[in-house]
Write an enzyme that holds these catalytic residues in place. Structure first.
Site, PDB file in Angstrom:
ATOM      1  CG  PHE A   1     -26.911  14.055  -3.568  1.00 57.48           C
ATOM      2  CD1 PHE A   1     -26.868  15.450  -3.184  1.00 57.48           C
ATOM      3  CD2 PHE A   1     -25.814  13.065  -3.464  1.00 57.48           C
ATOM      4  CE1 PHE A   1     -25.595  15.737  -2.700  1.00 57.48           C
ATOM      5  CE2 PHE A   1     -24.580  13.504  -3.089  1.00 57.48           C
ATOM      6  CZ  PHE A   1     -24.615  14.943  -2.591  1.00 57.48           C
TER       7      PHE A   1
ATOM      8  CG  ASP B   1      -2.087   0.887   1.022  1.00 52.42           C
ATOM      9  OD1 ASP B   1      -3.244   0.240   1.466  1.00 52.42           O
ATOM     10  OD2 ASP B   1      -2.034   2.030   0.768  1.00 52.42           O
ATOM     11  CG  ASN B   2       0.029   4.643  -2.488  1.00 52.08           C
ATOM     12  OD1 ASN B   2      -0.824   4.642  -1.869  1.00 52.08           O
ATOM     13  ND2 ASN B   2       0.001   5.225  -3.762  1.00 52.08           N
TER      14      ASN B   2
ATOM     15  CE1 TYR C   1     -13.495   2.910  -8.570  1.00 50.24           C
ATOM     16  CE2 TYR C   1     -15.883   2.853  -8.687  1.00 50.24           C
ATOM     17  CZ  TYR C   1     -14.435   2.400  -8.433  1.00 50.24           C
ATOM     18  OH  TYR C   1     -14.695   1.244  -7.421  1.00 50.24           O
TER      19      TYR C   1
ATOM     20  CG  PHE D   1     -24.607  -3.961  -5.568  1.00 53.66           C
ATOM     21  CD1 PHE D   1     -23.739  -5.142  -6.366  1.00 53.66           C
ATOM     22  CD2 PHE D   1     -25.383  -3.508  -6.258  1.00 53.66           C
ATOM     23  CE1 PHE D   1     -24.301  -5.680  -7.505  1.00 53.66           C
ATOM     24  CE2 PHE D   1     -25.875  -3.725  -7.403  1.00 53.66           C
ATOM     25  CZ  PHE D   1     -25.157  -4.899  -8.267  1.00 53.66           C
TER      26      PHE D   1
ATOM     27  NE  ARG E   1     -27.094   4.156  -5.695  1.00 56.78           N
ATOM     28  CZ  ARG E   1     -27.959   4.607  -6.292  1.00 56.78           C
ATOM     29  NH1 ARG E   1     -29.362   4.107  -6.379  1.00 56.78           N
ATOM     30  NH2 ARG E   1     -27.920   5.743  -7.187  1.00 56.78           N
TER      31      ARG E   1
HETATM   32  N1  UDP Z   1     -26.428  10.447  -1.002  1.00 58.83           N
HETATM   33  C1  UDP Z   1     -26.922  11.555  -0.785  1.00 58.83           C
HETATM   34  N2  UDP Z   1     -26.348  12.592   0.068  1.00 58.83           N
HETATM   35  C2  UDP Z   1     -24.923  12.501   0.145  1.00 58.83           C
HETATM   36  C3  UDP Z   1     -24.313  11.141  -0.373  1.00 58.83           C
HETATM   37  C4  UDP Z   1     -24.871  10.233  -1.013  1.00 58.83           C
HETATM   38  O1  UDP Z   1     -28.215  11.682  -0.970  1.00 58.83           O
HETATM   39  O2  UDP Z   1     -24.353  13.320   0.677  1.00 58.83           O
HETATM   40  C5  UDP Z   1     -27.042   9.446  -1.806  1.00 58.83           C
HETATM   41  C6  UDP Z   1     -26.690   9.150  -3.435  1.00 58.83           C
HETATM   42  O3  UDP Z   1     -27.376   9.714  -4.128  1.00 58.83           O
HETATM   43  C7  UDP Z   1     -26.920   7.522  -3.553  1.00 58.83           C
HETATM   44  C8  UDP Z   1     -26.913   7.076  -2.209  1.00 58.83           C
HETATM   45  O4  UDP Z   1     -26.901   8.125  -1.402  1.00 58.83           O
HETATM   46  O5  UDP Z   1     -28.238   7.445  -3.818  1.00 58.83           O
HETATM   47  C9  UDP Z   1     -25.625   6.430  -2.040  1.00 58.83           C
HETATM   48  O6  UDP Z   1     -24.611   6.899  -2.359  1.00 58.83           O
HETATM   49  P1  UDP Z   1     -23.089   6.799  -1.952  1.00 58.83           P
HETATM   50  O7  UDP Z   1     -22.230   7.817  -2.431  1.00 58.83           O
HETATM   51  O8  UDP Z   1     -22.920   6.303  -0.413  1.00 58.83           O
HETATM   52  O9  UDP Z   1     -22.644   5.558  -2.786  1.00 58.83           O
HETATM   53  P2  UDP Z   1     -22.934   4.906  -4.442  1.00 58.83           P
HETATM   54  O10 UDP Z   1     -24.014   4.625  -4.692  1.00 58.83           O
HETATM   55  O11 UDP Z   1     -22.573   6.435  -5.039  1.00 58.83           O
HETATM   56  O12 UDP Z   1     -21.774   4.242  -4.601  1.00 58.83           O
END
Ligand code: UDP
Length: 323
Positions: free
Chosen positions: A206, A30-31, A139, A167, A219
């Site tokens: 979001f 690991d770096n 990514y 996931f 999710r």
């Molecule tokens: N999310 C959110 N507010 C935040 C971070 C994430 O509403 O500050 C939502 C995001 O839109 C997604 C879910 O939470 O629907 C999970 O996001 P996260 O970034 O944890 O993981 P990802 O699904 O992007 O791998």
């Protein structure tokens, strides 16, 4: 000896813990650019960069590596879009360097840390491994490219791989002093818990106008110890002679952003102040896994099926974290 790249990171450190608990010897490369020295679960540690092939060669010279688990990568979706060059180098070129040294040393087994982001926008849910792979961000593309490279190397050079498509990794080991610590933190559960503990004033949701029961995104949150166990099982299956393969790792259950906030409030006993903001570009409404293939072929059964249990372990970490 199992070489774990990125073994000082969040999922990598839990995987090393799982391997050590199961009696394996590990060497961590690991770096420490994203990983934490406090997360190391073994004294066998080489601070080295995958970008420098001679540093990788030196690790293979010092240790008798039987197989590799490859976590080391850059993994911020947003940053990958803003700075794709970093991601193509860190995730693709560095992987090519690692595979080259593996082949030079006749090491032909690797478990590769991939992601459900390789699928892109879901055409159907739950997502199984037959779903087409059309990533919508850099990514995801770098992870898919690395899967494709492994597929070619497997065919041409007999380098056997298992790609594990995670996931939403979450939670922490309650007994070890390790957990999630990103800078900046972008993931929902740690952000909700940091808001509960007063480190943050509020959490931004979001979008609440998705076509889901409460309007927020759904999710599949999978506990990091369950992920770790799948890596061990994949490795053991390859030691038993299995061919190259790929598996989804999720619980198969979807949980909404609003539910995460509600459960975080319940577990912490504190209010999680929220603000509804615009949708985050690239966020599909619903993502959850069909994990039948991993269950039947790897004999993997996630233990943390209840989101409250997962968030409880993340809260335990948040209250006791050292880094
Ligand atoms: N999310 C959110 N507010 C935040 C971070 C994430 O509403 O500050 C939502 C995001 O839109 C997604 C879910 O939470 O629907 C999970 O996001 P996260 O970034 O944890 O993981 P990802 O699904 O992007 O791998």
């Amino acid at each position: 000896m199992i070489l774990v790249t990125g073994g000082a990171g969040y999922i990598g450190s839990h995987c090393v813990l799982e391997l050590i608990r199961s009696g394996y010897d590990c060497i961590i490369l690991d770096n420490l650019s994203e990983g934490h020295i406090e997360a190391l679960q073994t004294k066998n540690f080489c601070k080295a960069n995958l970008s420098n092939i001679d540093e990788i060669r030196e690790v293979f010279r010092q240790y008798s590596v039987k197989a590799v688990i490859h976590f080391a990568a850059s993994c911020y979706v947003g940053e990958s879009v803003l700075n794709p060059q970093k991601y193509y180098y860190d995730n693709v070129i560095n992987s090519l360097n690692l595979f080259k040294v593996m082949l030079e040393n006749d090491v032909k087994k690797i478990v590769f840390s991939s992601t459900c982001a390789t699928y892109g926008n879901p055409e159907y849910t739950p997502i199984d491994e037959k779903h087409s792979q059309n990533p919508v961000n850099t990514y995801g593309r770098t992870k898919l490219m690395t899967e494709n490279i492994l597929q070619d190397y497997s065919r041409a050079y007999g380098l056997k791989y298992t790609a594990l498509r995670y996931f939403n990794a979450s939670g922490a080991d309650n007994k070890a002093q390790i957990g999630e610590s990103h800078d900046p933190e972008t993931h929902l559960i740690p952000l909700a818990l940091e808001t509960a503990s007063g480190k943050r004033e509020l959490i931004k949701v979001f979008g609440d106008d998705y076509d889901t029961p409460d309007g927020t995104c759904i999710r599949d949150y999978i506990h990091v110890n369950d992920l770790a166990k799948a890596h061990r099982l994949a490795l053991e299956k390859m030691f038993d002679g299995a061919d190259s393969n790929f598996y989804n790792l999720g619980t198969g259950k979807g949980v909404s952003v609003q539910e995460i906030i509600n459960i975080s409030e319940k577990i912490t006993g504190k209010t999680v102040k929220k603000e509804i903001t615009a949708r985050r570009p690239g966020d599909p409404a619903i993502l959850f896994a069909d994990n039948l293939k991993a269950q039947t072929e790897l004999g993997w059964q996630p233990q943390y099926l209840n989101i409250e249990d997962i968030i409880s372990t993340a809260w335990h970490w948040e209250q006791n974290r050292k880094y």
